[in-house]
Design an enzyme around this catalytic site. Sequence first.
Site, short mmCIF file in Angstrom:
data_model
loop_
_atom_site.label_atom_id
_atom_site.label_comp_id
_atom_site.label_asym_id
_atom_site.label_seq_id
_atom_site.Cartn_x
_atom_site.Cartn_y
_atom_site.Cartn_z
N ASP A 25 0.84 -1.21 0.00
CA ASP A 25 0.00 0.00 0.00
C ASP A 25 0.87 1.25 0.00
O ASP A 25 0.36 2.37 -0.12
CB ASP A 25 -1.00 -0.01 1.17
CG ASP A 25 -0.33 -0.09 2.53
OD1 ASP A 25 0.90 -0.24 2.58
OD2 ASP A 25 -1.05 0.01 3.55
N SER A 26 2.21 1.06 0.09
CA SER A 26 3.13 2.18 -0.10
C SER A 26 2.96 2.77 -1.50
O SER A 26 3.46 3.87 -1.78
CB SER A 26 4.58 1.73 0.11
OG SER A 26 4.85 0.58 -0.68
N ASP A 64 -1.15 -6.10 -0.29
CA ASP A 64 -1.50 -5.49 0.98
C ASP A 64 -3.00 -5.27 1.10
O ASP A 64 -3.65 -4.82 0.15
CB ASP A 64 -0.84 -4.11 1.09
CG ASP A 64 0.33 -4.11 2.05
OD1 ASP A 64 0.41 -5.01 2.92
OD2 ASP A 64 1.19 -3.21 1.93
N LYS A 93 -1.27 -9.40 2.90
CA LYS A 93 -0.57 -8.96 4.10
C LYS A 93 -1.49 -8.03 4.88
O LYS A 93 -2.14 -7.16 4.29
CB LYS A 93 0.74 -8.24 3.74
CG LYS A 93 1.46 -7.66 4.98
CD LYS A 93 2.90 -7.28 4.70
CE LYS A 93 3.10 -6.00 3.94
NZ LYS A 93 2.54 -4.79 4.60
N GLU A 95 -1.67 -5.55 8.40
CA GLU A 95 -0.86 -4.89 9.44
C GLU A 95 -1.44 -5.11 10.84
O GLU A 95 -2.65 -5.07 11.03
CB GLU A 95 -0.79 -3.38 9.18
CG GLU A 95 0.08 -3.03 8.01
CD GLU A 95 0.35 -1.52 7.89
OE1 GLU A 95 0.05 -0.76 8.83
OE2 GLU A 95 0.84 -1.13 6.82
N GLU A 162 9.08 -4.20 10.59
CA GLU A 162 9.50 -2.91 10.01
C GLU A 162 10.01 -1.96 11.09
O GLU A 162 9.34 -1.72 12.10
CB GLU A 162 8.31 -2.28 9.27
CG GLU A 162 8.66 -0.93 8.64
CD GLU A 162 7.73 -0.51 7.52
OE1 GLU A 162 6.80 -1.27 7.16
OE2 GLU A 162 7.93 0.61 6.99
O1 KIV Z 1 3.57 -1.19 1.66
C1 KIV Z 1 4.74 -1.58 1.69
O2 KIV Z 1 5.55 -1.28 0.81
C2 KIV Z 1 5.16 -2.44 2.79
C3 KIV Z 1 6.59 -2.87 2.86
C4 KIV Z 1 7.52 -1.76 3.02
C5 KIV Z 1 6.81 -3.93 3.85
O3 KIV Z 1 4.36 -2.78 3.61
#
Ligand code: KIV
Length: 244
Positions: A25-26, A64, A93, A95, A162
């Site tokens: 989600d970055s 994510d 994934k 969080e 992280e």
């Molecule tokens: O969203 C992302 O890029 C991440 C990674 C940095 C682990 O969660």
Amino acid sequence: MVTCYDFWSAQIINNSNVDAVLVGDSTAMVMHGYDTTINADIDMMVSHTAAVSKGLKQKFLIADMPFLSHLKGRNQLVESVDKLFKAGAQAVKIEGTGNTINDIEFLVKSGIPVMGHLGMTPQSVHQFGGFKLQGNTENQANQILEEAKKLQYAGCFSIVLEMVPSKLSKKITQNLSIPTIGIGAGKFTSGQILVLQDLLGMNKDFNPKFLKKYLNGFELIKKALNNYDKDVKEMKFPSTKESY
Ligand code: KIV
């Protein structure tokens, strides 16, 4: 592992030795210019996952779950996972642990591989007061270790750690039977992940301590653009070679 958000870079990663890819989600920050990952929503994640999966035929693809998407009730959770999997994700994934542990267990029991994410979980940035190192007090470190054990017990196949001290990520890794994947967590995790654009040096102003840049992508691309611009203005491109 690296992150990936689009088709063209997925094709390059597909031909590399990197084992697995996260549609993180970055993308909200890296590709869409937001200050945090909070602006990623399920449509954004599905669109990027679909693009990546078209270029990434031989790697494990994790997507994510975006901000709050797993906290809107079971129906919404299932719908979001369904959309990500139909777009090509092979795992999701999620969080934190807080309110999510039952849902993680539910997903795993439903046949969905789930990766955990602890430490500086960016969706909680406002609770942390910024993108700051976590787990640097004994209390916090113990709490993260306990959360890691809960995630393993709930069935996560792996956990991202992280921005936590190396000593803590080492202890967590030693206490788990599932692999840990670190970012800003030192060298004692089972594997590492970086944001692709960060390791390629695409943002000259992003220089956190944990990052190693393997390319000066910003300068290389700027140079290529300026060479193209110069050629066009000097009428060297297109030449007869590039003309019909
Ligand atoms: O969203 C992302 O890029 C991440 C990674 C940095 C682990 O969660």
